[in-house]
Design a protein around this motif. Structure first.
Motif, PDB file in Angstrom:
ATOM      1  N   GLY A  93      -3.051  -1.656   5.027  1.00 40.32           N
ATOM      2  CA  GLY A  93      -2.941  -2.820   4.162  1.00 40.32           C
ATOM      3  C   GLY A  93      -4.272  -3.202   3.538  1.00 40.32           C
ATOM      4  N   LEU A  94      -5.368  -2.914   4.250  1.00 39.42           N
ATOM      5  CA  LEU A  94      -6.700  -3.240   3.749  1.00 39.42           C
ATOM      6  C   LEU A  94      -7.021  -2.508   2.443  1.00 39.42           C
ATOM      7  CD1 LEU A  94      -9.262  -4.852   4.443  1.00 39.42           C
ATOM      8  CD2 LEU A  94     -10.112  -2.829   5.659  1.00 39.42           C
TER       9      LEU A  94
ATOM     10  N   LEU B 139      12.497  -1.798   5.027  1.00 33.79           N
ATOM     11  CA  LEU B 139      13.124  -2.567   3.951  1.00 33.79           C
ATOM     12  C   LEU B 139      13.602  -3.955   4.364  1.00 33.79           C
ATOM     13  CD1 LEU B 139      14.979   0.285   2.055  1.00 33.79           C
ATOM     14  CD2 LEU B 139      12.986  -1.027   1.286  1.00 33.79           C
ATOM     15  N   PRO B 140      14.196  -4.161   5.542  1.00 31.50           N
ATOM     16  CA  PRO B 140      14.611  -5.523   5.894  1.00 31.50           C
ATOM     17  C   PRO B 140      13.440  -6.503   5.952  1.00 31.50           C
ATOM     18  CG  PRO B 140      15.735  -3.929   7.278  1.00 31.50           C
ATOM     19  CD  PRO B 140      14.672  -3.177   6.533  1.00 31.50           C
ATOM     20  N   ALA B 141      12.330  -6.084   6.551  1.00 32.46           N
ATOM     21  CA  ALA B 141      11.155  -6.955   6.615  1.00 32.46           C
ATOM     22  C   ALA B 141      10.562  -7.177   5.234  1.00 32.46           C
ATOM     23  CB  ALA B 141      10.109  -6.360   7.550  1.00 32.46           C
ATOM     24  N   LEU B 142      10.557  -6.136   4.423  1.00 36.88           N
ATOM     25  CA  LEU B 142      10.037  -6.262   3.069  1.00 36.88           C
ATOM     26  C   LEU B 142      10.892  -7.226   2.250  1.00 36.88           C
ATOM     27  CD1 LEU B 142       8.208  -5.547   0.727  1.00 36.88           C
ATOM     28  CD2 LEU B 142       9.525  -3.424   0.414  1.00 36.88           C
TER      29      LEU B 142
ATOM     30  N   ALA C  11       1.883  -5.119   4.970  1.00 37.26           N
ATOM     31  CA  ALA C  11       1.436  -3.904   5.645  1.00 37.26           C
ATOM     32  C   ALA C  11       2.586  -3.321   6.455  1.00 37.26           C
ATOM     33  CB  ALA C  11       0.251  -4.204   6.545  1.00 37.26           C
ATOM     34  N   TYR C  12       2.741  -2.021   6.408  1.00 42.23           N
ATOM     35  CA  TYR C  12       3.831  -1.351   7.106  1.00 42.23           C
ATOM     36  C   TYR C  12       3.353   0.010   7.586  1.00 42.23           C
ATOM     37  CZ  TYR C  12       4.228   1.244   2.719  1.00 42.23           C
ATOM     38  OH  TYR C  12       3.954   2.027   1.624  1.00 42.23           O
ATOM     39  N   ALA C  13       4.077   0.575   8.511  1.00 41.03           N
ATOM     40  CA  ALA C  13       3.748   1.911   9.013  1.00 41.03           C
ATOM     41  C   ALA C  13       4.355   2.935   8.061  1.00 41.03           C
ATOM     42  CB  ALA C  13       4.282   2.094  10.425  1.00 41.03           C
ATOM     43  N   GLY C  14       3.528   3.484   7.176  1.00 37.23           N
ATOM     44  CA  GLY C  14       4.027   4.309   6.090  1.00 37.23           C
ATOM     45  C   GLY C  14       4.858   5.499   6.513  1.00 37.23           C
ATOM     46  N   ALA C  15       4.287   6.398   7.297  1.00 35.69           N
ATOM     47  CA  ALA C  15       5.010   7.598   7.704  1.00 35.69           C
ATOM     48  C   ALA C  15       5.817   7.366   8.973  1.00 35.69           C
ATOM     49  CB  ALA C  15       4.034   8.753   7.910  1.00 35.69           C
TER      50      ALA C  15
ATOM     51  N   HIS D 158       0.828  -1.201   0.000  1.00 33.55           N
ATOM     52  CA  HIS D 158       0.000   0.000   0.000  1.00 33.55           C
ATOM     53  C   HIS D 158       0.869   1.260   0.000  1.00 33.55           C
ATOM     54  CE1 HIS D 158       0.875   0.586   4.316  1.00 33.55           C
ATOM     55  NE2 HIS D 158       0.805  -0.737   4.383  1.00 33.55           N
ATOM     56  N   GLY D 159       0.206   2.415   0.035  1.00 38.04           N
ATOM     57  CA  GLY D 159       0.903   3.688  -0.002  1.00 38.04           C
ATOM     58  C   GLY D 159       1.108   4.309   1.366  1.00 38.04           C
TER      59      GLY D 159
END
Length: 207
Positions: free
Chosen positions: A18-19, A51-54, A39-43, A12-13
């Motif tokens: 993530g939904l 990036l490591p988790a991605l 899903a990640y905490a964008g800001a 997502h952006g």
């Protein structure tokens, strides 16, 4: 690539949960793909944290579909990591060349906080793409978004990202659909182009 990728990771952006990728994921499953959402905490979480988790999640994917900031994160993770099985990436409205709207937000003390730790990546964008994955970009052309309040777009935009900001050197294909920035996530035309690129390595109606 002779066969369509089976496993698609969706991102997502910046300000979306993530939904927000659920509708696109459903369309991809109907087209025969297995999907999962990162899903990640964008800001709140900057690239160094995300990036490591991605990269770990990308090792279990054959392709990526990413909206907005998610596209920048996906390309940066692929550039840094060893994920040779990821063969195709579709970015939806991603400011791969840097975001003028983000620069406008950052210039205003009252709104700069909204970008959080994602600000440097949004400001600078990605390097010209030289990775093995084929990258396709879908940009919207309906200028309906708050980005217009913070940037004067030169040419078509989706209201948050200018078309010119999506044309990163080195990408394999580019197409336009009549959708706003957030509307790309619910656009049947965008979904059709995503499926076509994942299967064929090009967008429908393009050479």
């Amino acid at each position: 690539m002779s066969a369509a990728p089976a496993r698609v990771l969706l991102l997502h952006g910046l300000w979306m949960p993530g939904l927000s990728m659920a509708w696109m994921a459903r369309r991809l499953r109907r087209a025969g793909f297995a999907t999962s959402v990162f899903a990640y905490a964008g800001a709140a979480a900057g690239p160094d944290a995300v990036l490591p988790a991605l990269a770990r999640r990308l090792r279990g994917a054959d392709a990526v579909v990413a909206h907005s900031l998610g596209g920048l994160l996906a390309l940066e993770a692929l550039r840094r990591g060893e994920c040779p099985q990821v063969r195709r990436v579709v970015c939806l409205g991603s400011p791969l060349c840097g975001s003028a709207a983000a620069q406008g937000l950052a210039a205003n003390a009252a709104t700069a906080w909204m970008l959080g730790r994602a600000w440097p990546l949004l400001r600078d964008g990605c390097r010209a793409w030289e990775g093995p994955a084929e990258v396709g970009v879908v940009c919207g052309t309906r200028p309906l978004g708050l980005g217009r309040l913070f940037a004067a777009f030169d040419g078509p935009s989706d209201g948050a990202v200018a078309e010119a900001e999506t044309r990163l050197p080195g990408i394999a294909a580019h197409c336009r659909v009549a959708a706003s920035h957030s509307g790309l996530l619910l656009s049947p035309a965008a979904a059709r182009q995503v499926v076509h690129f994942l299967r064929e390595g090009r967008f429908a109606g393009t050479a």
